[in-house]
Write a protein that holds these residues in place. Structure first.
Motif, short mmCIF file in Angstrom:
data_model
loop_
_atom_site.label_atom_id
_atom_site.label_comp_id
_atom_site.label_asym_id
_atom_site.label_seq_id
_atom_site.Cartn_x
_atom_site.Cartn_y
_atom_site.Cartn_z
N LYS A 71 0.69 -0.82 0.33
CA LYS A 71 0.19 -0.58 0.61
C LYS A 71 0.77 1.12 -0.08
CE LYS A 71 -3.89 2.16 2.49
NZ LYS A 71 -4.12 2.29 3.20
N ALA A 72 1.68 2.03 0.85
CA ALA A 72 2.58 2.50 0.48
C ALA A 72 3.55 3.19 -0.63
CB ALA A 72 3.65 2.24 2.05
N LEU A 73 3.45 1.79 -1.47
CA LEU A 73 4.34 1.78 -2.57
C LEU A 73 3.23 2.52 -3.81
CD1 LEU A 73 6.87 -1.24 -2.77
CD2 LEU A 73 7.61 0.93 -2.92
N ILE A 74 2.87 1.67 -3.70
CA ILE A 74 0.94 2.52 -4.88
C ILE A 74 0.90 3.81 -4.15
CG2 ILE A 74 -1.21 1.93 -4.87
CD1 ILE A 74 -1.61 -0.62 -4.58
N THR A 75 1.16 4.34 -3.06
CA THR A 75 0.68 5.73 -2.52
C THR A 75 1.98 6.39 -1.72
OG1 THR A 75 0.05 4.85 -0.74
CG2 THR A 75 -1.29 4.64 -1.80
N GLU A 82 4.45 10.47 -9.26
CA GLU A 82 3.25 8.94 -9.59
C GLU A 82 3.97 7.71 -9.45
OE1 GLU A 82 0.18 8.99 -12.51
OE2 GLU A 82 1.06 9.74 -14.01
N VAL A 83 3.33 6.95 -9.19
CA VAL A 83 3.82 5.82 -9.43
C VAL A 83 2.68 4.83 -10.67
CG1 VAL A 83 3.47 3.22 -7.95
CG2 VAL A 83 4.20 5.36 -6.87
N HIS A 84 2.90 4.88 -11.65
CA HIS A 84 2.24 4.12 -12.25
C HIS A 84 1.52 3.13 -12.54
CE1 HIS A 84 0.19 3.89 -17.11
NE2 HIS A 84 1.05 3.09 -16.63
N LEU A 104 4.54 -18.23 -11.41
CA LEU A 104 4.67 -17.35 -10.81
C LEU A 104 4.39 -16.09 -11.87
CD1 LEU A 104 5.95 -16.13 -8.03
CD2 LEU A 104 8.61 -15.46 -9.75
N THR A 105 2.94 -15.84 -11.26
CA THR A 105 2.54 -15.21 -11.93
C THR A 105 2.85 -13.53 -10.83
OG1 THR A 105 1.22 -16.35 -13.08
CG2 THR A 105 0.45 -14.28 -12.70
N PRO A 106 2.50 -12.07 -11.73
CA PRO A 106 2.53 -11.02 -10.84
C PRO A 106 1.51 -10.46 -10.82
CG PRO A 106 3.16 -10.15 -12.79
CD PRO A 106 3.22 -11.94 -13.01
N GLU A 107 0.75 -10.09 -9.38
CA GLU A 107 -0.33 -9.09 -9.31
C GLU A 107 0.15 -7.58 -9.64
OE1 GLU A 107 -1.12 -9.86 -5.03
OE2 GLU A 107 -0.57 -10.87 -5.20
N ILE A 108 -0.63 -7.61 -10.23
CA ILE A 108 -0.29 -5.57 -10.91
C ILE A 108 -1.64 -4.66 -10.29
CG2 ILE A 108 0.08 -4.72 -12.88
CD1 ILE A 108 0.48 -7.18 -14.71
N TYR A 109 -0.60 -3.23 -10.29
CA TYR A 109 -1.89 -2.46 -9.08
C TYR A 109 -2.15 -1.10 -9.75
CZ TYR A 109 -2.85 -6.02 -5.50
OH TYR A 109 -2.72 -7.01 -4.60
N ASP A 110 -2.57 -0.08 -10.43
CA ASP A 110 -2.86 0.60 -11.19
C ASP A 110 -2.01 1.46 -9.42
OD1 ASP A 110 -2.30 0.15 -13.88
OD2 ASP A 110 -5.01 0.26 -13.17
N GLY A 111 -1.36 2.80 -9.59
CA GLY A 111 -0.63 3.53 -8.74
C GLY A 111 -1.93 4.48 -8.42
N ILE A 112 -2.43 5.04 -7.59
CA ILE A 112 -3.50 6.01 -7.43
C ILE A 112 -3.43 7.11 -7.89
CG2 ILE A 112 -3.85 4.90 -5.61
CD1 ILE A 112 -3.26 7.48 -3.45
#
Length: 160
Positions: free
Chosen positions: A82-86, A102-104, A152-160
């Protein structure tokens, strides 16, 4: 004293060469000098440098052996995520005006074994960021791809 913990975050590295813009700045103060109160102090000149556009990648890892020794939990791992995303939210300053960073994307791999199915280096190399133009000016100028790693598949999150 040396402190050794389970989380390792590398320094950010630019994906493409960056261009640095420089501008001259002036600080103008109408004050009196200490030596002669009747004489006004001089203005101060300086330079301010900035990167107009850049894409940086940061790699990291969590060492499960050190996590076990230090009491680092899955909940702690979620807080790191969460800290990395935000990362840049509410983090403005004169060096980083609001909205300039921004975190992309965040790519998060979870191994199914305590020591991992693959080395961190192999996982890091599986993520490729390629510039589609000679001088990139936006995220649209990049292609992000992942070389599949069996099991091994990554979870991919968008930055906010």
């Amino acid at each position: 004293i040396g402190i050794r913990g389970p989380v390792s975050i590398h320094c950010a590295v630019s994906v493409s060469p960056i261009e640095i813009s420089s501008m001259q700045i002036t600080k103008s103060v109408n004050g009196e000098t200490q030596k002669d109160p009747d004489k006004k102090s001089s203005d101060t000149m300086g330079m301010k440098h900035r990167v107009d556009f850049g894409v940086y990648v940061i790699y990291g890892s969590i060492n499960t052996q050190l996590a076990t020794k230090t009491g680092f939990t899955a909940e702690d791992s979620e807080l790191i995520k969460k800290a990395l995303i935000t990362l840049f939210e509410n983090d403005c300053s004169s060096a980083r005006p609001d909205g300039s960073l921004e975190v992309h994307k965040l790519y998060w791999w979870k191994h199914n074994a305590p020591i991992g199915q693959y080395s961190s280096a192999k996982v890091h190399r599986s993520l490729e960021i390629t510039s589609l133009v000679e001088v990139p000016k936006s995220m649209k100028d990049y292609e992000i791809s992942i070389t599949p790693l069996d099991g091994l598949t990554p979870e991919i999150y968008d930055g906010i």
